[in-house]
Motif scaffolding. Structure first.
Motif, mmCIF file in Angstrom:
data_model
loop_
_atom_site.group_PDB
_atom_site.id
_atom_site.type_symbol
_atom_site.label_atom_id
_atom_site.label_comp_id
_atom_site.label_asym_id
_atom_site.label_seq_id
_atom_site.Cartn_x
_atom_site.Cartn_y
_atom_site.Cartn_z
ATOM 1 N N HIS A 162 34.746 109.649 8.194
ATOM 2 C CA HIS A 162 35.005 108.675 7.857
ATOM 3 C C HIS A 162 34.745 107.881 8.909
ATOM 4 N N LEU A 163 33.705 106.841 9.349
ATOM 5 C CA LEU A 163 33.982 106.285 11.044
ATOM 6 C C LEU A 163 33.674 104.876 10.643
ATOM 7 N N PRO A 164 34.811 104.147 11.590
ATOM 8 C CA PRO A 164 34.750 102.889 10.982
ATOM 9 C C PRO A 164 33.694 102.096 11.810
ATOM 10 N N LEU A 165 32.472 102.389 11.694
ATOM 11 C CA LEU A 165 31.157 102.098 12.244
ATOM 12 C C LEU A 165 29.947 101.664 11.211
ATOM 13 N N GLY A 166 29.291 100.667 11.926
ATOM 14 C CA GLY A 166 27.852 100.035 10.862
ATOM 15 C C GLY A 166 26.577 100.947 11.374
ATOM 16 N N ILE A 167 25.650 101.052 10.627
ATOM 17 C CA ILE A 167 24.590 101.071 10.689
ATOM 18 C C ILE A 167 23.973 100.864 12.040
ATOM 19 N N GLU A 168 24.212 99.661 12.310
ATOM 20 C CA GLU A 168 23.471 99.300 13.402
ATOM 21 C C GLU A 168 23.657 100.560 15.357
ATOM 22 N N ASP A 169 25.173 101.075 14.175
ATOM 23 C CA ASP A 169 25.856 102.143 15.441
ATOM 24 C C ASP A 169 24.941 103.227 16.055
ATOM 25 N N VAL A 170 24.333 103.950 14.422
ATOM 26 C CA VAL A 170 23.743 104.910 14.437
ATOM 27 C C VAL A 170 22.131 104.747 15.433
ATOM 28 N N PRO A 171 22.572 105.985 16.560
ATOM 29 C CA PRO A 171 20.885 106.648 16.778
ATOM 30 C C PRO A 171 20.138 106.270 16.228
ATOM 31 N N GLU A 172 19.315 105.265 17.395
ATOM 32 C CA GLU A 172 17.636 105.363 16.074
ATOM 33 C C GLU A 172 16.897 106.661 16.024
ATOM 34 N N GLN A 173 16.346 107.236 15.319
ATOM 35 C CA GLN A 173 15.387 107.809 14.701
ATOM 36 C C GLN A 173 16.293 109.162 14.575
ATOM 37 N N LEU A 174 17.344 109.166 14.555
ATOM 38 C CA LEU A 174 18.324 109.858 14.088
ATOM 39 C C LEU A 174 17.633 111.271 13.379
ATOM 40 N N GLU A 175 16.673 111.205 12.186
ATOM 41 C CA GLU A 175 15.938 111.907 11.711
ATOM 42 C C GLU A 175 17.113 113.295 11.226
ATOM 43 N N ALA A 176 18.585 113.564 10.950
ATOM 44 C CA ALA A 176 19.775 114.553 10.974
ATOM 45 C C ALA A 176 20.054 114.305 9.231
ATOM 46 N N PHE A 177 19.649 114.009 8.348
ATOM 47 C CA PHE A 177 20.573 113.940 7.147
ATOM 48 C C PHE A 177 19.408 114.147 6.456
ATOM 49 N N ASP A 178 19.806 114.856 5.074
ATOM 50 C CA ASP A 178 19.720 115.418 3.840
ATOM 51 C C ASP A 178 19.170 114.426 3.004
#
Length: 338
Positions: free
Chosen positions: A190-206
């Protein structure tokens, strides 16, 4: 006071990043993001919650079951032996100090946490329609205290990462994780972060899940684009949100509050939401479930002692909110990133 230890997560992301470079980019900025998210200046109340977690017993082993409706942990062993009745009672008190508990339920060493939401009911509606989660890397956006993230792990996900900016939810997750035992330390985070903290164009998850989030976003199309950017090509989006009945141009914008919530912006029809997803670039868009939220699924309990859905509906006509809007109707949408 000791601080949350993210070292296992950093190692896991470094390993996974060999095949998914976006995770390496996130890892480079993650320590600073987490330090800011849990800083005493920003969330002074977190210190007290973390003290409760540190006071929970340190287990050497425990039985657990992530596929029960009430996520189960039992038969806990410490270095001194099995948990005593006094220790189990202490667990109940420490967990109660993390009130309110909204997503669950949990059964942790004889402590039954009857949460506001029967989140297991939502999982029962969603799970039959999912792609096989075995071996998948999953991002659960706005996942609260992580109930559904644990269920995803129970379904075989290789890595489940739940993000939610609430430090209370992070504390609740860490408490549950400690009581489930040490076996799961590298499978669910769990990370206490929001979607805005995710780098742009991460393209990492299935797979990317966004359940109960879209109607809180001022720009819903941007949220859909952010979710798509987290997915690998061919990845699956699972979106659950409030909707209204109507055609492709039907969208409700509450004037002030909706069911007593100020931060509700857009409630589209299923047809309008399908169009939004297609305009955002998703393919194979389909609605797999449509369900009216009941006061049996969302209600006040001993573990969430504030007002709940029954207080937010019109007492004379429960098919309407107290503001006069249609009562909560939720759709589950599944779509694919081409």
């Amino acid at each position: 006071m000791a601080s949350p230890d993210f070292s296992h997560l950093y190692t896991t992301l470094a390993q996974q990043g060999q095949a998914r470079p976006g995770l390496h980019r996130w890892l480079a900025r993650l320590p600073e993001q987490l330090s800011r998210a849990l800083s005493p200046q920003r969330h002074p109340e977190f210190h007290g919650w973390w003290q409760r977690i540190e006071q929970l017993p340190q287990l050497s082993t425990a039985e657990y079951d992530l596929n029960q409706d009430a996520l189960y942990a039992g038969a806990g062993q410490t270095a001194a032996g099995p948990l005593s009745d006094a220790e189990k009672k202490r667990i109940t008190g420490l967990l109660d100090n993390l009130h309110p508990w909204r997503k669950g339920p949990f059964l942790l060493h004889d402590t039954k946490i009857d949460t506001e939401w029967r989140s297991d009911w939502k999982w029962q509606r969603v799970a039959p329609h999912l792609s096989d989660l075995r071996g998948r890397l999953i991002l659960d956006v706005g996942g609260g205290s992580g109930y559904h993230a644990w269920r995803m792990a129970g379904a075989g996900a290789a890595l489940t990462l739940c993000i939610d900016p609430s430090p209370r939810y992070f504390a609740q997750f860490e408490a549950v994780k400690k009581l489930l035992g040490p076996q799961l330390c590298e499978q669910v985070y769990h990370l206490p972060l929001g979607i805005e903290d995710v780098p742009e164009q991460l393209e990492a998850f299935d797979s990317v899940f966004s359940m109960g989030v879209l109607y809180h976003r001022r720009s819903p199309i941007d949220h859909l684009l952010d979710l798509k950017a987290c997915l690998r090509s061919g990845g699956e989006l699972v979106l659950e949100t409030l909707v209204v009945e109507g055609g492709a141009q039907q969208v409700l914008l509450p004037q002030d509050r909706y069911a007593a919530m100020r931060n509700v912006w857009f409630l589209p029809s299923v047809a309008a939401l399908s169009l939004w997803l297609e305009r955002a670039g998703f393919a194979d868009v389909r609605c797999v479930d449509l369900n009216r939220t009941t006061t049996e699924e969302q209600r006040s309990t001993d573990w969430m002692r504030f007002q709940s859905l029954a207080d937010f509906l019109d007492p004379e006509d429960p098919s309407r909110t107290r503001e006069g809007y249609p009562a909560p109707l939720r759709a589950v949408m599944i779509a694919r990133k081409p």
